[in-house]
Motif scaffolding. Structure first.
Motif, PDB file in Angstrom:
ATOM      1  N   TRP A 173       6.851  33.877 -42.596  1.00  0.00           N
ATOM      2  CA  TRP A 173       5.891  34.643 -41.809  1.00  0.00           C
ATOM      3  C   TRP A 173       6.459  35.019 -40.444  1.00  0.00           C
ATOM      4  CZ3 TRP A 173       0.024  33.576 -42.380  1.00  0.00           C
ATOM      5  CH2 TRP A 173      -0.314  33.567 -43.736  1.00  0.00           C
ATOM      6  N   GLY A 174       7.403  34.237 -39.975  1.00  0.00           N
ATOM      7  CA  GLY A 174       7.992  34.543 -38.679  1.00  0.00           C
ATOM      8  C   GLY A 174       8.757  35.850 -38.678  1.00  0.00           C
ATOM      9  N   ASN A 175       9.162  36.318 -39.848  1.00  0.00           N
ATOM     10  CA  ASN A 175       9.904  37.577 -39.951  1.00  0.00           C
ATOM     11  C   ASN A 175       8.998  38.753 -40.263  1.00  0.00           C
ATOM     12  OD1 ASN A 175      12.286  36.033 -39.657  1.00  0.00           O
ATOM     13  ND2 ASN A 175      12.334  35.602 -41.861  1.00  0.00           N
ATOM     14  N   LEU A 181       0.553  42.305 -38.168  1.00  0.00           N
ATOM     15  CA  LEU A 181      -0.279  43.083 -37.246  1.00  0.00           C
ATOM     16  C   LEU A 181      -0.774  44.362 -37.909  1.00  0.00           C
ATOM     17  CD1 LEU A 181       1.648  42.728 -33.856  1.00  0.00           C
ATOM     18  CD2 LEU A 181      -0.366  41.475 -34.648  1.00  0.00           C
ATOM     19  N   LEU A 182       0.094  45.005 -38.690  1.00  0.00           N
ATOM     20  CA  LEU A 182      -0.310  46.232 -39.375  1.00  0.00           C
ATOM     21  C   LEU A 182      -1.397  45.935 -40.408  1.00  0.00           C
ATOM     22  CD1 LEU A 182       0.258  49.249 -39.647  1.00  0.00           C
ATOM     23  CD2 LEU A 182       1.959  48.703 -41.413  1.00  0.00           C
ATOM     24  N   THR A 183      -1.220  44.831 -41.126  1.00  0.00           N
ATOM     25  CA  THR A 183      -2.241  44.442 -42.109  1.00  0.00           C
ATOM     26  C   THR A 183      -3.563  44.128 -41.432  1.00  0.00           C
ATOM     27  OG1 THR A 183      -0.538  43.540 -43.576  1.00  0.00           O
ATOM     28  CG2 THR A 183      -2.799  42.796 -43.924  1.00  0.00           C
ATOM     29  N   GLY A 184      -3.501  43.366 -40.326  1.00  0.00           N
ATOM     30  CA  GLY A 184      -4.718  43.047 -39.600  1.00  0.00           C
ATOM     31  C   GLY A 184      -5.400  44.286 -39.056  1.00  0.00           C
ATOM     32  N   ALA A 185      -4.603  45.182 -38.494  1.00  0.00           N
ATOM     33  CA  ALA A 185      -5.176  46.416 -37.968  1.00  0.00           C
ATOM     34  C   ALA A 185      -5.833  47.220 -39.073  1.00  0.00           C
ATOM     35  CB  ALA A 185      -4.090  47.243 -37.279  1.00  0.00           C
ATOM     36  N   GLY A 186      -5.195  47.258 -40.258  1.00  0.00           N
ATOM     37  CA  GLY A 186      -5.762  47.990 -41.382  1.00  0.00           C
ATOM     38  C   GLY A 186      -7.082  47.394 -41.838  1.00  0.00           C
ATOM     39  N   ILE A 187      -7.142  46.045 -41.880  1.00  0.00           N
ATOM     40  CA  ILE A 187      -8.378  45.385 -42.305  1.00  0.00           C
ATOM     41  C   ILE A 187      -9.510  45.666 -41.322  1.00  0.00           C
ATOM     42  CG2 ILE A 187      -9.472  43.134 -42.614  1.00  0.00           C
ATOM     43  CD1 ILE A 187      -6.786  42.143 -43.739  1.00  0.00           C
ATOM     44  N   PHE A 188      -9.216  45.531 -40.029  1.00  0.00           N
ATOM     45  CA  PHE A 188     -10.264  45.768 -39.033  1.00  0.00           C
ATOM     46  C   PHE A 188     -10.675  47.243 -39.000  1.00  0.00           C
ATOM     47  CE2 PHE A 188      -8.632  41.734 -37.186  1.00  0.00           C
ATOM     48  CZ  PHE A 188      -9.824  41.044 -37.201  1.00  0.00           C
ATOM     49  N   ALA A 593     -14.103  28.905 -33.287  1.00  0.00           N
ATOM     50  CA  ALA A 593     -12.817  28.355 -33.725  1.00  0.00           C
ATOM     51  C   ALA A 593     -12.229  29.181 -34.865  1.00  0.00           C
ATOM     52  CB  ALA A 593     -12.988  26.899 -34.153  1.00  0.00           C
ATOM     53  N   ALA A 594     -13.073  29.635 -35.779  1.00  0.00           N
ATOM     54  CA  ALA A 594     -12.588  30.430 -36.911  1.00  0.00           C
ATOM     55  C   ALA A 594     -12.028  31.768 -36.447  1.00  0.00           C
ATOM     56  CB  ALA A 594     -13.718  30.653 -37.914  1.00  0.00           C
ATOM     57  N   TYR A 595     -12.680  32.412 -35.488  1.00  0.00           N
ATOM     58  CA  TYR A 595     -12.187  33.709 -35.007  1.00  0.00           C
ATOM     59  C   TYR A 595     -10.886  33.530 -34.223  1.00  0.00           C
ATOM     60  CZ  TYR A 595     -16.966  34.844 -36.269  1.00  0.00           C
ATOM     61  OH  TYR A 595     -18.152  34.972 -36.950  1.00  0.00           O
ATOM     62  N   LYS A 596     -10.793  32.445 -33.469  1.00  0.00           N
ATOM     63  CA  LYS A 596      -9.537  32.139 -32.778  1.00  0.00           C
ATOM     64  C   LYS A 596      -8.426  31.899 -33.795  1.00  0.00           C
ATOM     65  CE  LYS A 596      -7.619  28.845 -29.357  1.00  0.00           C
ATOM     66  NZ  LYS A 596      -6.557  28.236 -30.155  1.00  0.00           N
ATOM     67  N   VAL A 601      -3.530  33.613 -36.802  1.00  0.00           N
ATOM     68  CA  VAL A 601      -2.832  33.861 -38.057  1.00  0.00           C
ATOM     69  C   VAL A 601      -2.041  35.159 -37.969  1.00  0.00           C
ATOM     70  CG1 VAL A 601      -3.172  34.499 -40.483  1.00  0.00           C
ATOM     71  CG2 VAL A 601      -4.349  32.511 -39.545  1.00  0.00           C
ATOM     72  N   LEU A 602      -2.610  36.150 -37.285  1.00  0.00           N
ATOM     73  CA  LEU A 602      -1.943  37.438 -37.133  1.00  0.00           C
ATOM     74  C   LEU A 602      -0.924  37.427 -36.009  1.00  0.00           C
ATOM     75  CD1 LEU A 602      -5.084  39.765 -37.496  1.00  0.00           C
ATOM     76  CD2 LEU A 602      -3.388  39.220 -39.252  1.00  0.00           C
ATOM     77  N   ARG A 603      -1.241  36.783 -34.910  1.00  0.00           N
ATOM     78  CA  ARG A 603      -0.397  36.874 -33.716  1.00  0.00           C
ATOM     79  C   ARG A 603       0.589  35.721 -33.573  1.00  0.00           C
ATOM     80  NH1 ARG A 603       0.573  41.003 -30.593  1.00  0.00           N
ATOM     81  NH2 ARG A 603       0.655  39.640 -28.778  1.00  0.00           N
ATOM     82  N   ALA A 604       0.169  34.504 -33.877  1.00  0.00           N
ATOM     83  CA  ALA A 604       1.011  33.323 -33.615  1.00  0.00           C
ATOM     84  C   ALA A 604       0.759  32.256 -34.670  1.00  0.00           C
ATOM     85  CB  ALA A 604       0.723  32.770 -32.219  1.00  0.00           C
TER      86      ALA A 604
END
Length: 624
Positions: A173-175, A181-188, A593-596, A601-604
């Motif tokens: 996931w580190g790579n 971020l693209l996946t998260g942006a697409g979901i939101f 806590a869940a939203y954090k 998961v997406l950022r760090a």
């Protein structure tokens, strides 16, 4: 060359026929009674006589080293004053050095001198390497470990981060930062578009998912409670650790990872000193990060007993996590059983005996024993009381129920004990997973091993401030979600390895649990109905469905409350009974806590949000 030769001092001629105890006795370092005491203990513990006498306080470690030199005829070297060069030391692979507790020191006149604290095992080292040009010199074992870490530290640290096979690790996931971020942006973006186009049906589908996962988690809780009531464990389940064990006791190593601990070292030593397992067979390893000067200064001010040692984990690759530190320290352990405690833990005095007895009696596929946790600061405030209630439910009802029903047990991060060979076979801990314990429990099950619960208690510190609770819970939820995504890369394979029941349990324990925290506000909206309010789902699915949802939600809350009353019905937790009805308010922090966790998961995904220890002083009794 001559100037190097003088660094190897002369010693008395070897007297191999003369036992070590006789050397110490003749030197006036021990008495006949003390020697007899140590020899009697050696009948029951698998440890050298010298280590037994040192651990029992009968003689100093320096005196034993001197006696070993006289017995073996070997010279002694001080590795701190006369350290080996990196070039010479690296002539022997790190794994061989660690396995035999030896380190290359000098290359003189065609011989490679190896520093060792175990001269009687030196022939095995020669056999392992297939070399006859090796010669031993005596050195302190702590010095040998320290210089092994100095010389091979970067190599071992890199290995510690990669021990788990890539398909079972989240390290890749580190790579994929940009992809995440693209996946998260697409979901939101998709969620935003859905709300804009069909807000009612978007809310309805989200509510359906919340209710489905509520059914899953409630069903698992109900099954666990039923199992608990039908087959509740008791003190009779505890092995009798007080009797003489019918086998030679093994060496046990317990890792205690520390990070930025200012005050806890002295209290930790005091608590662990109460353990009744023979100290000659107990190795408590304090695991420190090399860059953690705060903890290092704390340890330097503390006098450690002979059965405690320190391992400093080198900085490598920017990764600083508990599982990486555990993997690194594992190579420096000598025990055939490896345990983990947290810095603030207070285990029962006979805990190690119970662990050893169960491992001795259990089938080999029982790879892990998990003890229970209680909290010594439950009376600090409302949050600590609710925390203690939550984990009384978890450790007294949920986990025993899951184990009896055959589900996968997500391990806790402390009071864990493993058969070392199995732990190493699985690659230890995933260094990148922030809930390495839950992940390891799932990996054990996938490889056909079993984790059992052992009714022995460790007391530790309950989180007692709102933001500390959110930070700790967000790390756990992030780890649960990451663990789920890693092991669901190939769902068909996971299904075949676990079978239908345990596969469904994984969906419930990891995905549904996270979903319940994240979807909690949707379920809370059902409280609008008894207050006379409307509900948007009534416009799409009708009032009958919404009413059914409400009944299910109330039933789930009633089940949670019942589990709280049952879990706190024992004497040590009865003072918490009055606070069980307030647990609904306590869990409101879980949504934050869940939203954090989702954001991290997406950022760090590898960020370790450390729980601070030492906020509350230990109380007088378990749970209190």
């Amino acid at each position: 060359m001559d100037d190097l030769l003088v660094r190897i001092p002369d010693t008395e001629p070897a007297l191999p026929h003369k036992p070590l105890g006789r050397h110490l006795l003749d030197a006036g370092l021990i008495g006949q009674g003390e020697l007899a005491q140590a020899l009697h203990m050696q009948r029951f513990v698998d440890a050298p006589l010298g280590e037994i006498m040192v651990s029992e306080g009968l003689v100093r470690k320096e005196d034993v080293l001197g006696a070993l030199c006289r017995q073996s005829g070997l010279p002694r070297v001080d590795l701190d004053k006369d350290p080996p060069s990196i070039g010479i030391a690296r002539r022997i692979p790190a794994a061989i050095c660690l396995a035999h507790g030896a380190l290359p020191w000098r290359d003189l006149e065609g011989k490679l001198y190896m520093a060792t604290s175990r001269p009687l095992d030196f022939d095995r080292l020669r056999e392992a390497l297939g070399r006859t040009d090796l010669a031993p010199v005596m050195a302190d074992d702590a010095q040998i470990k320290a210089h092994l870490s100095r010389i091979y530290g970067q190599e071992l640290a890199a290995k510690a981060a990669l021990r788990v096979p890539a398909p079972e690790s989240c390290r890749d996931w580190g790579n994929r930062h940009g992809r995440r971020l693209l996946t998260g942006a697409g979901i939101f973006a998709g969620l935003g578009a859905a709300i804009a186009i069909a807000p009612l049906w978007t809310v309805t589908l989200a509510m359906l998912w919340a209710v489905l996962t509520l059914v899953m988690t409630t069903g698992l809780k109900a099954a666990s409670l039923y199992s608990h009531l039908m087959d509740s464990d008791s003190a009779a389940d505890l092995p009798d650790a007080g009797r003489v064990l019918p086998f030679r006791l093994p060496r046990v190593s317990v890792l205690v990872p520390l990070l930025e601990e200012k005050e806890i070292a002295g209290a930790l030593i005091e608590r662990l000193s109460r353990l009744t397992y023979p100290k000659s067979l107990l190795e408590v390893v304090l695991v420190l990060e090399e860059g953690d000067k705060v903890t290092q200064q704390t340890i330097e001010r503390t006098s450690l007993p002979s059965w405690m040692s320190v391992v400093k984990v080198p900085e490598a690759g920017g990764l600083t996590t508990k599982p990486r530190a555990l993997n690194y320290a594992l190579d420096f352990c000598a025990g055939s059983i490896v345990g983990v405690w947290d810095a603030e833990d207070w285990p029962e005095a006979d805990q190690i005996e119970r662990v050893v007895m169960r491992f001795n009696a259990a089938p080999y596929n029982v790879a892990c024993l998990q003890g229970r946790l209680d909290y010594y600061n439950a009376r600090t405030n409302w949050i600590s009381r609710c925390f203690a209630i939550e984990y009384a439910i978890w450790w007294r009802i949920m986990l025993p129920g899951l184990a009896r029903l055959g589900f996968v047990i997500p391990l806790g991060g402390t009071t864990l004990y493993f058969r070392r060979d199995i732990l190493e076979r699985l690659g230890g801990w995933d260094a990148h997973n922030v809930t390495e314990d839950a992940d390891l429990g799932l990996r054990l099950a996938r490889h056909g091993y079993v984790a059992e619960l052992l009714p022995t208690v460790t007391r530790e510190e309950a989180t007692c401030t709102p933001w500390a609770w959110v930070r700790q819970r967000s790390r756990w939820l992030k780890g649960f979600l990451v663990t789920y995504l890693v092991h669901m890369r190939r769902p068909g394979q996971l299904y075949r390895e676990l079978g239908p029941l345990r596969f469904l349990g994984v969906q419930t324990m990891f995905l549904a649990t996270f979903s319940q925290f994240a979807c909690a506000p949707l379920l809370w909206s059902l409280w609008l109905l008894p207050l006379g309010g409307d509900h948007p789902v009534a416009l799409t699915l009708g009032w009958g469905v919404v009413t059914a949802f409400s009944v299910l939600f109330v039933a789930a809350e009633a089940l949670n409350m019942a589990m709280g009353f049952v879990a706190c019905s024992r004497r040590e937790h009865r003072h918490l009974l009055a606070f069980v009805p307030t647990m609904m308010l306590y869990f409101t922090l879980g949504a934050l806590a869940a939203y954090k966790a989702l954001w991290e998961v997406l950022r760090a995904p590898f960020y370790w949000d450390k729980t601070r220890h030492g906020v509350s002083p230990p109380g007088g009794h378990a749970g209190g």
